[in-house]
Design a protein around this motif. Structure first.
Motif, PDB file in Angstrom:
ATOM      1  N   LEU A  18      20.645  32.291  -0.192  1.00 50.62           N
ATOM      2  CA  LEU A  18      19.713  33.428  -0.282  1.00 50.62           C
ATOM      3  C   LEU A  18      18.270  32.968  -0.350  1.00 50.62           C
ATOM      4  O   LEU A  18      17.370  33.616   0.185  1.00 50.62           O
ATOM      5  CB  LEU A  18      20.062  34.287  -1.502  1.00 50.62           C
ATOM      6  N   ALA A  19      18.040  31.833  -0.999  1.00 47.96           N
ATOM      7  CA  ALA A  19      16.674  31.304  -1.054  1.00 47.96           C
ATOM      8  C   ALA A  19      16.172  30.968   0.348  1.00 47.96           C
ATOM      9  O   ALA A  19      15.008  31.223   0.687  1.00 47.96           O
ATOM     10  CB  ALA A  19      16.619  30.071  -1.947  1.00 47.96           C
ATOM     11  N   ILE A  20      17.055  30.413   1.177  1.00 45.60           N
ATOM     12  CA  ILE A  20      16.680  30.097   2.552  1.00 45.60           C
ATOM     13  C   ILE A  20      16.373  31.373   3.323  1.00 45.60           C
ATOM     14  O   ILE A  20      15.399  31.449   4.081  1.00 45.60           O
ATOM     15  CB  ILE A  20      17.803  29.297   3.243  1.00 45.60           C
ATOM     16  N   GLU A  21      17.193  32.404   3.127  1.00 44.52           N
ATOM     17  CA  GLU A  21      16.963  33.665   3.841  1.00 44.52           C
ATOM     18  C   GLU A  21      15.628  34.287   3.442  1.00 44.52           C
ATOM     19  O   GLU A  21      14.866  34.745   4.294  1.00 44.52           O
ATOM     20  CB  GLU A  21      18.108  34.635   3.551  1.00 44.52           C
ATOM     21  N   LEU A  22      15.342  34.323   2.134  1.00 42.06           N
ATOM     22  CA  LEU A  22      14.056  34.876   1.681  1.00 42.06           C
ATOM     23  C   LEU A  22      12.896  34.020   2.154  1.00 42.06           C
ATOM     24  O   LEU A  22      11.855  34.541   2.574  1.00 42.06           O
ATOM     25  CB  LEU A  22      14.041  34.989   0.148  1.00 42.06           C
ATOM     26  N   SER A  23      13.063  32.709   2.098  1.00 41.08           N
ATOM     27  CA  SER A  23      11.998  31.816   2.548  1.00 41.08           C
ATOM     28  C   SER A  23      11.821  31.896   4.059  1.00 41.08           C
ATOM     29  O   SER A  23      10.708  31.727   4.568  1.00 41.08           O
ATOM     30  CB  SER A  23      12.301  30.376   2.119  1.00 41.08           C
ATOM     31  N   ALA A  24      12.899  32.166   4.784  1.00 38.34           N
ATOM     32  CA  ALA A  24      12.803  32.325   6.231  1.00 38.34           C
ATOM     33  C   ALA A  24      11.909  33.502   6.578  1.00 38.34           C
ATOM     34  O   ALA A  24      11.109  33.442   7.532  1.00 38.34           O
ATOM     35  CB  ALA A  24      14.191  32.518   6.837  1.00 38.34           C
ATOM     36  N   THR A 162      17.400  34.871  -4.882  1.00 38.88           N
ATOM     37  CA  THR A 162      16.542  35.948  -4.397  1.00 38.88           C
ATOM     38  C   THR A 162      15.211  35.968  -5.137  1.00 38.88           C
ATOM     39  O   THR A 162      14.152  36.152  -4.533  1.00 38.88           O
ATOM     40  CB  THR A 162      17.248  37.309  -4.565  1.00 38.88           C
ATOM     41  N   PHE A 163      15.260  35.781  -6.452  1.00 35.46           N
ATOM     42  CA  PHE A 163      14.052  35.942  -7.267  1.00 35.46           C
ATOM     43  C   PHE A 163      13.213  34.668  -7.381  1.00 35.46           C
ATOM     44  O   PHE A 163      11.982  34.735  -7.434  1.00 35.46           O
ATOM     45  CB  PHE A 163      14.430  36.439  -8.667  1.00 35.46           C
ATOM     46  N   LEU A 164      13.874  33.513  -7.433  1.00 35.29           N
ATOM     47  CA  LEU A 164      13.118  32.272  -7.634  1.00 35.29           C
ATOM     48  C   LEU A 164      12.063  32.022  -6.551  1.00 35.29           C
ATOM     49  O   LEU A 164      10.902  31.729  -6.877  1.00 35.29           O
ATOM     50  CB  LEU A 164      14.072  31.079  -7.722  1.00 35.29           C
ATOM     51  N   PRO A 165      12.403  32.108  -5.274  1.00 29.53           N
ATOM     52  CA  PRO A 165      11.373  31.835  -4.267  1.00 29.53           C
ATOM     53  C   PRO A 165      10.227  32.838  -4.301  1.00 29.53           C
ATOM     54  O   PRO A 165       9.058  32.459  -4.200  1.00 29.53           O
ATOM     55  CB  PRO A 165      12.149  31.928  -2.939  1.00 29.53           C
ATOM     56  N   VAL A 166      10.564  34.120  -4.433  1.00 27.74           N
ATOM     57  CA  VAL A 166       9.547  35.171  -4.321  1.00 27.74           C
ATOM     58  C   VAL A 166       8.610  35.167  -5.520  1.00 27.74           C
ATOM     59  O   VAL A 166       7.389  35.273  -5.380  1.00 27.74           O
ATOM     60  CB  VAL A 166      10.226  36.548  -4.164  1.00 27.74           C
ATOM     61  N   LEU A 167       9.195  35.052  -6.721  1.00 25.76           N
ATOM     62  CA  LEU A 167       8.392  35.217  -7.929  1.00 25.76           C
ATOM     63  C   LEU A 167       7.743  33.927  -8.416  1.00 25.76           C
ATOM     64  O   LEU A 167       6.765  33.989  -9.175  1.00 25.76           O
ATOM     65  CB  LEU A 167       9.263  35.803  -9.048  1.00 25.76           C
ATOM     66  N   TRP A 168       8.259  32.791  -7.997  1.00 28.18           N
ATOM     67  CA  TRP A 168       7.717  31.555  -8.564  1.00 28.18           C
ATOM     68  C   TRP A 168       7.426  30.487  -7.521  1.00 28.18           C
ATOM     69  O   TRP A 168       6.271  30.066  -7.358  1.00 28.18           O
ATOM     70  CB  TRP A 168       8.695  31.006  -9.622  1.00 28.18           C
ATOM     71  N   LEU A 169       8.445  30.046  -6.779  1.00 25.90           N
ATOM     72  CA  LEU A 169       8.284  28.839  -5.968  1.00 25.90           C
ATOM     73  C   LEU A 169       7.310  29.022  -4.806  1.00 25.90           C
ATOM     74  O   LEU A 169       6.447  28.161  -4.578  1.00 25.90           O
ATOM     75  CB  LEU A 169       9.645  28.379  -5.449  1.00 25.90           C
ATOM     76  N   ILE A 170       7.432  30.103  -4.044  1.00 25.07           N
ATOM     77  CA  ILE A 170       6.535  30.275  -2.900  1.00 25.07           C
ATOM     78  C   ILE A 170       5.074  30.411  -3.345  1.00 25.07           C
ATOM     79  O   ILE A 170       4.196  29.742  -2.786  1.00 25.07           O
ATOM     80  CB  ILE A 170       6.984  31.464  -2.034  1.00 25.07           C
ATOM     81  N   PRO A 171       4.753  31.255  -4.356  1.00 26.59           N
ATOM     82  CA  PRO A 171       3.358  31.293  -4.797  1.00 26.59           C
ATOM     83  C   PRO A 171       2.845  29.969  -5.345  1.00 26.59           C
ATOM     84  O   PRO A 171       1.673  29.637  -5.188  1.00 26.59           O
ATOM     85  CB  PRO A 171       3.359  32.375  -5.900  1.00 26.59           C
ATOM     86  N   GLU A 172       3.728  29.187  -6.001  1.00 27.96           N
ATOM     87  CA  GLU A 172       3.287  27.942  -6.617  1.00 27.96           C
ATOM     88  C   GLU A 172       3.273  26.769  -5.636  1.00 27.96           C
ATOM     89  O   GLU A 172       2.361  25.938  -5.659  1.00 27.96           O
ATOM     90  CB  GLU A 172       4.200  27.594  -7.802  1.00 27.96           C
ATOM     91  N   LEU A 173       4.280  26.675  -4.768  1.00 29.08           N
ATOM     92  CA  LEU A 173       4.436  25.504  -3.911  1.00 29.08           C
ATOM     93  C   LEU A 173       4.200  25.793  -2.434  1.00 29.08           C
ATOM     94  O   LEU A 173       3.929  24.864  -1.666  1.00 29.08           O
ATOM     95  CB  LEU A 173       5.849  24.922  -4.076  1.00 29.08           C
ATOM     96  N   GLY A 174       4.349  27.026  -2.015  1.00 29.51           N
ATOM     97  CA  GLY A 174       4.284  27.358  -0.599  1.00 29.51           C
ATOM     98  C   GLY A 174       5.676  27.460  -0.010  1.00 29.51           C
ATOM     99  O   GLY A 174       6.664  26.967  -0.576  1.00 29.51           O
TER     100      GLY A 174
END
Length: 526
Positions: A18-24, A162-174
């Motif tokens: 799911l993280a890959i799908e959201l990050s995609a 679902t929540f980790l990439p959107v709420l934390w990793l993408i804003p912090e790391l890209g």
């Protein structure tokens, strides 16, 4: 076989999938936007890949029901997931230029090429749950319980993914580094699990984590986009944000970069874009109407504050409330666009929610959150415009920026019909040189001719030159208000289908080849 670690691996696999799908969606959205067409392609193809993985995983497990095979699949799924942002980088850089130049063939080819990259990791990760069920079942009497437990663990992992990439990793790391984090995370499970099953085999896969790190460092060290004049880029929870400076003018671009959402030229208050025309809104009232009668302004879609800055220059330090959902955009506005007016009250919130919870009434309420393909449907409905109506003073005016194409004005017709179901009078002005029309609606019944009469009144007063110039241009751009019985409601607002149709028709039309490519036409939020 360690059953507890097997279950943990299923959980980690579900999280990564799911993280890959959201990050995609963010990886592609940074270049191609986040319209329904983009989302539908991402979700649809991901489901195709998962279905293939479920089928192949079951057959694979029956032919080689060994933990070593299971963890090898996990390792290759994790490794290829880490390769997606690396391999897609040159394609996306090419696509970013194609989007700016509106090259439809390259745009479509790039989009499909990147989506195809997900076929291998998602298919491999789709194999994990059916393979784990095969390994975990020791007694067929408990097959249902075991399979239910495994799918529950996979789904729980998906929730976290679902929540980790959107709420934390993408804003912090890209976005790209988020892929690498989950790739390395899942690689660790694969290596530990394979070591438990076959330590010697595990040693042959130790090259994978350093390879992911090295390739990631080599390819992802530069900026995501390399647009001419780019001075800043970042990713927030909501957007990919760019600041471009060309010819002394700074422009705010979001996601695919086809809309300029704010501009700032030191010493030059005029933009000659859609923002200017917001200043003409109050002068549709019955004449004589002067600047001193404007008491408070609200802006839904503040962006980096172009409209707020112009209102302050033209009307003085009147109170201005601006709603902007993305706090990173607000910070960019303050740093790069001098959005520091002391009379501006920035409210970080969704515009409709923020307005509904405001106890203020306004002389002017501006909505600048539209531009295909980004049309927040909940800001297009009869109920939303009724909320605006209730927050306007008796002489209050709604002003809204609506996108169009040279031959297709269906979105304008829909907005005029919907707004006209709430407001007694609606007027429209086309902005020359852009694909934008400004729609004005007054709380009391008014005539379009009021604008020219008030212009004559302003010319005899001490109105600012900025205001005189903009009202004069608005008079020149007046268009007949179309008759429309279209009404969007909270229950049915097919704005996304309408916009998709407009965009596709435009791409297929002859006029598409004559678009300028240096920078998107002025228009968009704030």
């Amino acid at each position: 076989m360690n059953r507890t670690f097997l279950m943990a691996s299923v959980f980690a696999s579900g999280m990564t999938t799911l993280a890959i799908e959201l990050s995609a969606s963010r990886l592609l959205g940074n270049v191609f936007g986040t319209s329904n067409l983009v989302w539908a392609n991402i979700i649809g193809l991901m489901l195709v890949y998962l279905s293939a993985g479920y089928f192949l995983g079951g057959r694979w497990a029956d032919r080689s029901p060994f933990p070593g095979t299971f963890y090898r699949i996990l390792l290759w799924g994790a490794f290829t997931a880490g390769l997606v942002p690396v391999l897609s980088r040159p394609v996306l850089l090419l696509a970013a230029g194609a989007v700016e130049q509106l090259n439809a063939a390259v745009m479509a080819g790039s989009f499909l090429s990147v989506l195809i990259l997900f076929s291998v990791p998602i298919t491999l990760l789709g194999c994990i749950s059916p393979f784990a069920i095969r390994l975990a079942i020791q007694d067929t009497a408990h097959a249902g319980r075991v399979s239910g437990r495994i799918y529950a663990l996979s789904t729980l992992g998906s929730i976290l993914g679902t929540f980790l990439p959107v709420l934390w990793l993408i804003p912090e790391l890209g976005t790209s580094r988020t892929f690498l984090v989950f790739s390395l995370f899942l690689l660790s499970f694969g290596l530990i699990g394979l070591a438990m099953a076959d330590r010697r085999a595990m040693l042959r896969y130790l090259w994978m984590p350093p390879a992911v790190l090295l390739l990631g460092w080599w390819v992802l060290a530069g900026p995501l986009k390399r647009a001419e004049g780019q001075v800043f880029e970042t990713e927030s929870s909501y957007n990919y944000i760019q600041v471009i400076e060309r010819g002394g003018t700074r422009s705010l671009l979001l996601n695919e970069g086809q809309a300029v959402h704010s501009v700032y030229t030191p010493g030059e208050p005029r933009t000659y874009g859609t923002w200017d025309y917001f200043l003409a809104a109050p002068f549709f009232n019955a004449p004589p109407y002067g600047p001193e009668q404007v008491e408070r302004v609200g802006i839904v879609g503040l962006a980096a504050g172009t409209v707020a800055k112009q209102y302050t220059l033209a009307f003085g330090p009147i109170p201005i409330d601006g709603w902007e959902i993305d706090p990173e955009i607000v910070e960019v506005g303050r740093v790069y666009f001098e959005m520091r007016e002391p009379n501006l009250n920035v409210i970080v919130a969704d515009g409709r929610w923020g307005l509904a919870n405001s106890d203020q009434t306004y002389s002017v309420l501006g909505v600048d959150a539209y531009r295909p393909p980004y049309i927040p449907w909940h800001l297009t409905t009869q109920e939303f415009f009724a909320e605006i109506y209730e927050h306007l003073e008796p002489s209050g005016v709604l002003v809204i920026n609506v996108g169009r194409t040279p031959q297709d004005r269906r979105l304008i017709d829909a907005m005029v019909g919907t707004i006209g179901s709430v407001f007694p009078s609606v007027h429209i002005v086309d902005v020359p040189g852009t694909f934008n029309t400004i729609v004005y609606a007054t709380r009391t019944e008014t005539e379009a001719a009021n604008l020219a009469v008030n212009l004559a009144y302003l010319q005899q007063s001490e109105a600012s030159p900025l205001l005189l110039d903009i009202v004069e241009r608005a008079v020149e751009g007046l268009q007949p208000t179309p008759d429309s019985d279209i009404v969007f409601t909270d229950d049915r607002a097919p704005v996304e289908q309408l916009v998709d149709s407009i965009v596709i028709r435009f791409i297929l039309s002859d006029s598409f080849s004559f678009l300028p490519g240096a920078l998107p036409d002025p228009g968009g939020d704030g």
